[in-house]
Design a protein around this motif. Structure first.
Motif, PDB file in Angstrom:
ATOM      1  N   ASN A 268      31.050 -28.508 -65.409  1.00 22.88           N
ATOM      2  CA  ASN A 268      32.210 -28.381 -64.543  1.00 22.88           C
ATOM      3  C   ASN A 268      31.755 -28.635 -63.108  1.00 22.88           C
ATOM      4  N   CYS A 272      32.562 -23.206 -56.862  1.00 22.29           N
ATOM      5  CA  CYS A 272      33.264 -22.054 -56.282  1.00 22.29           C
ATOM      6  C   CYS A 272      34.067 -22.573 -55.077  1.00 22.29           C
ATOM      7  N   TYR A 310      36.669 -14.371 -56.795  1.00 27.94           N
ATOM      8  CA  TYR A 310      36.837 -15.259 -57.951  1.00 27.94           C
ATOM      9  C   TYR A 310      35.512 -15.517 -58.660  1.00 27.94           C
ATOM     10  N   ARG A 311      34.694 -14.453 -58.782  1.00 30.38           N
ATOM     11  CA  ARG A 311      33.380 -14.645 -59.399  1.00 30.38           C
ATOM     12  C   ARG A 311      33.466 -15.121 -60.848  1.00 30.38           C
ATOM     13  N   ALA A 312      34.435 -14.601 -61.600  1.00 25.71           N
ATOM     14  CA  ALA A 312      34.432 -14.862 -63.043  1.00 25.71           C
ATOM     15  C   ALA A 312      35.501 -15.862 -63.479  1.00 25.71           C
ATOM     16  N   HIS A 313      36.246 -16.417 -62.539  1.00 25.81           N
ATOM     17  CA  HIS A 313      37.240 -17.441 -62.903  1.00 25.81           C
ATOM     18  C   HIS A 313      37.442 -18.380 -61.725  1.00 25.81           C
ATOM     19  N   ALA A 314      38.182 -19.451 -61.990  1.00 20.63           N
ATOM     20  CA  ALA A 314      38.211 -20.543 -61.007  1.00 20.63           C
ATOM     21  C   ALA A 314      38.910 -20.182 -59.699  1.00 20.63           C
TER      22      ALA A 314
END
Ligand SMILES: C[S@@+](CC[C@H](N)C(=O)[O-])C[C@H]1O[C@@H](n2cnc3c(N)ncnc32)[C@H](O)[C@@H]1O
Length: 332
Positions: A268, A272, A310-314
């Protein structure tokens, strides 16, 4: 609606020609010099992964790829090169309103180019899509082009009409309003952050910031005449799903992704918010090196705050893919 395999050839053979190109619209140059486009955006070579990823994405969503494909707004062929290599259908019509862009893309395909579909090149403005035959195309593909088109709803209606049942309109690298609004808000805090650090804003930096924030405002606004702006719109999935529904197309929204994510090595590209923000300011807005160094140093707390949220998702969608599929049973 046509599923006659010869219908595309008949239609192409009847089109007017202009300086070697098929002509569906009057030619229109891009706002900036086409020959400098790749250098300006740091594009060094055609990227086969972008078109390969687009074809893989379409396959993985069960889109029928047996008919002709149409690309709108090819620019320098960033999508076209890999798409031509990997599209399994019989024909690929590559278009742009700018003949200079068509020439640059055409030159990518040397004699040894591998790709099974026949390539055709046409001058086409998306405002003229009503001229396309109904039910002709399996795929209509765009990259970073939808936001340049004046009347998005008319455009989607015309695409829906020109698609074959089971086909799809796929649009990648389109700017989304939440992400851009957040980028503009962060950008607006730059002068204060620099002032607090004892760094004086230079007039050239102020001008660049103003260029970015006024473009964001222009693209967010919906009550202004956008005829003469090159970048015109930002999008959100809600609106595009509604427009799709109105014309028999069902939306699959892939937030903050690029076509390349669907080609080897399947990474991807988006890491971040802060990495996208800094990349955008450097390469798309052309902030100079010294300004970028000051931003990296003094905007660090704001950027870290957003990344931590937004550490764990976009997080908020910034540049995304919109795939609008035409139902197999839908008649046009
Ligand atoms: C940002 S460039 C993207 C080029 C290329 N697709 C890429 O991904 O690098 C936008 C492209 O849209 C084209 N364009 C602008 N307005 C258009 C319109 N009304 N109809 C069709 N193409 C348009 C421009 O000529 C340009 O090639």
């Amino acid at each position: 609606m046509t599923s006659d395999p010869g219908a595309f050839d008949v239609w192409i053979a009847g089109l007017r020609k202009w300086h070697g190109w098929l002509q569906l619209s009057p030619e229109r140059p891009y706002l900036h010099a086409e020959e400098e486009y790749n250098q300006y955006y740091g594009v060094n070579a055609p990227n086969p992964a972008e078109g390969e990823g687009c074809c893989n994405l379409l396959k993985s969503h069960g889109v029928d790829l047996t008919g002709p494909a149409l690309e709108i707004g090819c620019g320098t062929g960033f999508l076209s090169f890999g798409f031509a290599r990997h599209y399994p259908g019989p024909d690929y019509l590559i278009t742009d309103p700018s003949p200079a862009f068509l020439r640059i893309t055409h030159e990518l395909f040397g004699p040894g180019f591998e790709g099974s579909s026949r390539r055709h090149f046409a001058i086409l403005n998306a405002d003229d899509l009503g001229l396309l035959p109904a039910g002709m195309f399996s795929v209509i593909a765009l990259r970073s082009t939808l936001h340049h088109i004046l009347n998005v709803e008319d455009f989607i209606a015309h695409c829906a009409r020109s698609l074959r049942p089971g086909g799809a309109l796929v649009m990648g690298a389109e700017p989304c309003e939440t992400g851009y609004l957040l980028m503009a808000s962060v950008a607006q805090s730059i002068p204060n952050a620099l002032k607090a650090a004892g760094v004086e804003m230079r007039p050239a930096w102020t001008a660049k910031l103003e260029e970015f924030t006024s473009t964001v405002q222009f693209c967010c606004n919906r009550d202004v005449d956008k005829t003469n702006g090159e970048d015109k719109h930002f999008f959100n999935p809600h609106d595009l799903a509604q427009m799709g529904d109105a014309y028999g197309l069902k939306l699959v929204f892939l937030p903050t992704g690029s076509f390349q994510d669907f080609a080897p090595p399947y990474g991807n590209a988006f890491h971040c918010f802060s990495s996208f923000f800094l990349m955008y300011m450097q390469f798309c807005m052309r902030f100079d090196e010294e300004f970028m160094a000051q931003i990296r140093l003094h905007l660090q707390p704001q950027l870290k705050f957003i990344d931590d949220c937004y550490r764990a998702h976009a997080g908020p969608a910034i540049s995304s893919i919109f795939l609008l599929r035409k139902h197999r049973e839908t008649a046009d």
